[in-house]
Enzyme design. Sequence first.
Site, PDB file in Angstrom:
ATOM      1  N   CYS A 137       0.858  -1.201   0.000  1.00 45.65           N
ATOM      2  CA  CYS A 137       0.000   0.000   0.000  1.00 45.65           C
ATOM      3  C   CYS A 137       0.888   1.243   0.000  1.00 45.65           C
ATOM      4  CB  CYS A 137      -0.887   0.050   1.235  1.00 45.65           C
ATOM      5  SG  CYS A 137      -1.831  -1.442   1.597  1.00 45.65           S
ATOM      6  N   CYS A 143      -7.964  -1.694  -4.602  1.00 45.11           N
ATOM      7  CA  CYS A 143      -6.514  -1.492  -4.703  1.00 45.11           C
ATOM      8  C   CYS A 143      -5.776  -2.826  -4.670  1.00 45.11           C
ATOM      9  CB  CYS A 143      -6.016  -0.571  -3.590  1.00 45.11           C
ATOM     10  SG  CYS A 143      -6.291   1.183  -3.970  1.00 45.11           S
ATOM     11  N   CYS A 188     -28.183  -8.514  13.722  1.00 47.77           N
ATOM     12  CA  CYS A 188     -29.451  -7.899  14.122  1.00 47.77           C
ATOM     13  C   CYS A 188     -30.615  -8.517  13.354  1.00 47.77           C
ATOM     14  CB  CYS A 188     -29.410  -6.384  13.895  1.00 47.77           C
ATOM     15  SG  CYS A 188     -28.545  -5.488  15.214  1.00 47.77           S
TER      16      CYS A 188
HETATM   17  C1  HEC Z   1     -34.759  -7.000  18.124  1.00 47.10           C
HETATM   18  C2  HEC Z   1     -34.148  -5.684  18.199  1.00 47.10           C
HETATM   19  C3  HEC Z   1     -33.201  -5.276  17.090  1.00 47.10           C
HETATM   20  C4  HEC Z   1     -33.484  -5.135  15.763  1.00 47.10           C
HETATM   21  C5  HEC Z   1     -34.761  -5.470  15.037  1.00 47.10           C
HETATM   22  C6  HEC Z   1     -32.284  -4.590  15.174  1.00 47.10           C
HETATM   23  N1  HEC Z   1     -31.315  -4.426  16.120  1.00 47.10           N
HETATM   24 FE1  HEC Z   1     -29.533  -3.528  15.849  1.00 47.10          FE
HETATM   25  N2  HEC Z   1     -29.010  -3.931  17.789  1.00 47.10           N
HETATM   26  C7  HEC Z   1     -29.837  -4.538  18.704  1.00 47.10           C
HETATM   27  C8  HEC Z   1     -29.115  -4.695  19.957  1.00 47.10           C
HETATM   28  C9  HEC Z   1     -29.663  -5.327  21.221  1.00 47.10           C
HETATM   29  C10 HEC Z   1     -27.845  -4.139  19.746  1.00 47.10           C
HETATM   30  C11 HEC Z   1     -26.683  -4.034  20.768  1.00 47.10           C
HETATM   31  C12 HEC Z   1     -26.934  -2.868  21.697  1.00 47.10           C
HETATM   32  C13 HEC Z   1     -27.016  -1.559  20.946  1.00 47.10           C
HETATM   33  O1  HEC Z   1     -25.966  -0.994  20.558  1.00 47.10           O
HETATM   34  O2  HEC Z   1     -28.152  -1.108  20.686  1.00 47.10           O
HETATM   35  C14 HEC Z   1     -27.823  -3.651  18.384  1.00 47.10           C
HETATM   36  C15 HEC Z   1     -26.747  -2.989  17.806  1.00 47.10           C
HETATM   37  C16 HEC Z   1     -26.762  -2.419  16.540  1.00 47.10           C
HETATM   38  C17 HEC Z   1     -25.705  -1.626  15.990  1.00 47.10           C
HETATM   39  C18 HEC Z   1     -24.378  -1.282  16.686  1.00 47.10           C
HETATM   40  C19 HEC Z   1     -24.469   0.026  17.416  1.00 47.10           C
HETATM   41  C20 HEC Z   1     -23.181   0.380  18.110  1.00 47.10           C
HETATM   42  O3  HEC Z   1     -23.027   1.558  18.479  1.00 47.10           O
HETATM   43  O4  HEC Z   1     -22.322  -0.482  18.331  1.00 47.10           O
HETATM   44  C21 HEC Z   1     -26.094  -1.258  14.736  1.00 47.10           C
HETATM   45  C22 HEC Z   1     -25.296  -0.428  13.757  1.00 47.10           C
HETATM   46  C23 HEC Z   1     -27.385  -1.842  14.497  1.00 47.10           C
HETATM   47  N3  HEC Z   1     -27.766  -2.537  15.618  1.00 47.10           N
HETATM   48  C24 HEC Z   1     -28.089  -1.713  13.321  1.00 47.10           C
HETATM   49  C25 HEC Z   1     -29.288  -2.364  13.062  1.00 47.10           C
HETATM   50  C26 HEC Z   1     -29.934  -2.392  11.770  1.00 47.10           C
HETATM   51  C27 HEC Z   1     -29.426  -1.694  10.522  1.00 47.10           C
HETATM   52  C28 HEC Z   1     -31.064  -3.159  11.904  1.00 47.10           C
HETATM   53  C29 HEC Z   1     -32.049  -3.576  10.833  1.00 47.10           C
HETATM   54  C30 HEC Z   1     -31.482  -4.413   9.768  1.00 47.10           C
HETATM   55  C31 HEC Z   1     -31.128  -3.569  13.287  1.00 47.10           C
HETATM   56  N4  HEC Z   1     -30.028  -3.107  13.954  1.00 47.10           N
HETATM   57  C32 HEC Z   1     -32.160  -4.307  13.835  1.00 47.10           C
HETATM   58  C33 HEC Z   1     -31.141  -4.923  18.505  1.00 47.10           C
HETATM   59  C34 HEC Z   1     -31.831  -4.852  17.294  1.00 47.10           C
HETATM   60  C1  HEC Z   2      -0.097   0.764  -7.375  1.00 48.20           C
HETATM   61  C2  HEC Z   2      -0.539   1.872  -6.554  1.00 48.20           C
HETATM   62  C3  HEC Z   2      -1.495   1.561  -5.407  1.00 48.20           C
HETATM   63  C4  HEC Z   2      -1.374   0.600  -4.443  1.00 48.20           C
HETATM   64  C5  HEC Z   2      -0.304  -0.457  -4.294  1.00 48.20           C
HETATM   65  C6  HEC Z   2      -2.488   0.800  -3.540  1.00 48.20           C
HETATM   66  N1  HEC Z   2      -3.226   1.848  -3.947  1.00 48.20           N
HETATM   67 FE1  HEC Z   2      -4.821   2.650  -2.990  1.00 48.20          FE
HETATM   68  N2  HEC Z   2      -5.118   3.929  -4.521  1.00 48.20           N
HETATM   69  C7  HEC Z   2      -4.295   4.094  -5.596  1.00 48.20           C
HETATM   70  C8  HEC Z   2      -4.847   5.095  -6.503  1.00 48.20           C
HETATM   71  C9  HEC Z   2      -4.229   5.565  -7.807  1.00 48.20           C
HETATM   72  C10 HEC Z   2      -6.047   5.537  -5.906  1.00 48.20           C
HETATM   73  C11 HEC Z   2      -7.052   6.548  -6.467  1.00 48.20           C
HETATM   74  C12 HEC Z   2      -6.524   7.907  -6.364  1.00 48.20           C
HETATM   75  C13 HEC Z   2      -6.436   8.357  -4.937  1.00 48.20           C
HETATM   76  O1  HEC Z   2      -7.469   8.674  -4.355  1.00 48.20           O
HETATM   77  O2  HEC Z   2      -5.322   8.366  -4.354  1.00 48.20           O
HETATM   78  C14 HEC Z   2      -6.169   4.790  -4.640  1.00 48.20           C
HETATM   79  C15 HEC Z   2      -7.170   4.993  -3.731  1.00 48.20           C
HETATM   80  C16 HEC Z   2      -7.182   4.473  -2.453  1.00 48.20           C
HETATM   81  C17 HEC Z   2      -8.088   4.869  -1.403  1.00 48.20           C
HETATM   82  C18 HEC Z   2      -9.174   5.933  -1.513  1.00 48.20           C
HETATM   83  C19 HEC Z   2      -8.569   7.297  -1.266  1.00 48.20           C
HETATM   84  C20 HEC Z   2      -9.577   8.420  -1.367  1.00 48.20           C
HETATM   85  O3  HEC Z   2      -9.380   9.442  -0.662  1.00 48.20           O
HETATM   86  O4  HEC Z   2     -10.530   8.316  -2.119  1.00 48.20           O
HETATM   87  C21 HEC Z   2      -7.790   4.117  -0.307  1.00 48.20           C
HETATM   88  C22 HEC Z   2      -8.456   4.139   1.060  1.00 48.20           C
HETATM   89  C23 HEC Z   2      -6.689   3.243  -0.679  1.00 48.20           C
HETATM   90  N3  HEC Z   2      -6.350   3.503  -1.979  1.00 48.20           N
HETATM   91  C24 HEC Z   2      -6.104   2.325   0.166  1.00 48.20           C
HETATM   92  C25 HEC Z   2      -5.139   1.422  -0.230  1.00 48.20           C
HETATM   93  C26 HEC Z   2      -4.668   0.332   0.590  1.00 48.20           C
HETATM   94  C27 HEC Z   2      -5.140   0.031   2.005  1.00 48.20           C
HETATM   95  C28 HEC Z   2      -3.748  -0.341  -0.138  1.00 48.20           C
HETATM   96  C29 HEC Z   2      -3.026  -1.602   0.234  1.00 48.20           C
HETATM   97  C30 HEC Z   2      -3.882  -2.743   0.586  1.00 48.20           C
HETATM   98  C31 HEC Z   2      -3.612   0.366  -1.413  1.00 48.20           C
HETATM   99  N4  HEC Z   2      -4.478   1.406  -1.424  1.00 48.20           N
HETATM  100  C32 HEC Z   2      -2.721   0.028  -2.417  1.00 48.20           C
HETATM  101  C33 HEC Z   2      -3.110   3.420  -5.822  1.00 48.20           C
HETATM  102  C34 HEC Z   2      -2.662   2.347  -5.081  1.00 48.20           C
END
Ligand code: HEC
Ligand code: HEC
Length: 269
Positions: A85, A122, A230
Amino acid sequence: MATGAAMADEDAELVINGEIEMIERTTPPAHLDGALGDTIMSGWIFREDETQAFQMDDFENPAMIYVDKAMDMFETVDGAAGQACSSCHTDVAEFEGLRTQLPRVNEATGKLETMEDIINGCRTGRMQADAWKWSSEEMQSMVSLIGLQSRGMPMDVAIDGPAQSFWEEGKEMYYTRYGQLELSCANCHEDNWGNMIRADHLSQGMTNGFPTYRLSATRLISQHNRFRGCIRDTMAESFAEGSDEFRALELYVASRGNGLSVETPAVRQ
Ligand code: HEC
Ligand code: HEC
């Protein structure tokens, strides 16, 4: 309407390492139209004191080991092109602010892209290395390292223009009732935040801390892994990690937290 708001510790303030001040509660974005009352809150507020404390101190935060590992990977050559990277990105600090914009629409492809998509783009396209699995340790460590560069900056995903149709798809999913329990995301995180569900204090379900380190799982958890968990709790078939459905949902959920600062990598029970 949530009645348990008072249960969220009103006095707690998130200051990391005694210096980086976070916006852990703020005014909701206009599109929420009052759905979460007058304050949106980071999930950190709902966690127990000990879990909160882990996140406030980088020396205690278990996720930081993975950030260090990602720093090593960042500088390690991988793939047939013989590149690391760091061959192209000399300093990870160049990614400052990126996390606040994701997911976003890629102008060239018209697709919604997440941090995982960009990293794998990348790896496969530029390094000729294998793609990392969505929730693998390697991927979520790298997602954490790059996300960390935006810590403290407010989330600011675009929901208009080319992003709008994805956002609407995600919004529809958010209010769809899934599974035998017929529960939508909103039923828990909008109608019941602040209440207890079994042993869990329900938050507003924000994503500004992801990837999160879960103490119970002793590993980093991706956003899509959390969504899957969830949905499975409602006894429904879930979508796959890395599916277009979850990309759209990720955008919509991120937009509910626009204004809260990035806390990557956060700590959860
Ligand atoms: C039955 C209840 C329930 C439903 C439905 C549910 N969740 Fe959750 N979710 C939880 C509980 C419990 C946690 C862990 C405690 C918390 O951070 O609220 C959690 C945690 C999360 C977290 C992490 C929050 C953090 O700060 O770490 C995200 C993001 C999340 N839920 C997104 C979703 C999404 C998107 C959906 C719908 C696809 C969904 N949840 C549906 C109960 C639910
Ligand atoms: C051969 C060159 C090359 C290598 C190796 C490479 N990248 Fe990139 N990467 C780029 C180019 C070019 C872009 C698009 C232009 C930019 O936003 O810098 C990019 C874009 C990105 C972006 C988005 C940047 C933005 O602000 O939009 C991330 C995050 C990133 N690379 C992470 C990685 C990581 C993590 C690795 C290694 C696992 C990696 N790159 C390896 C060339 C490379």
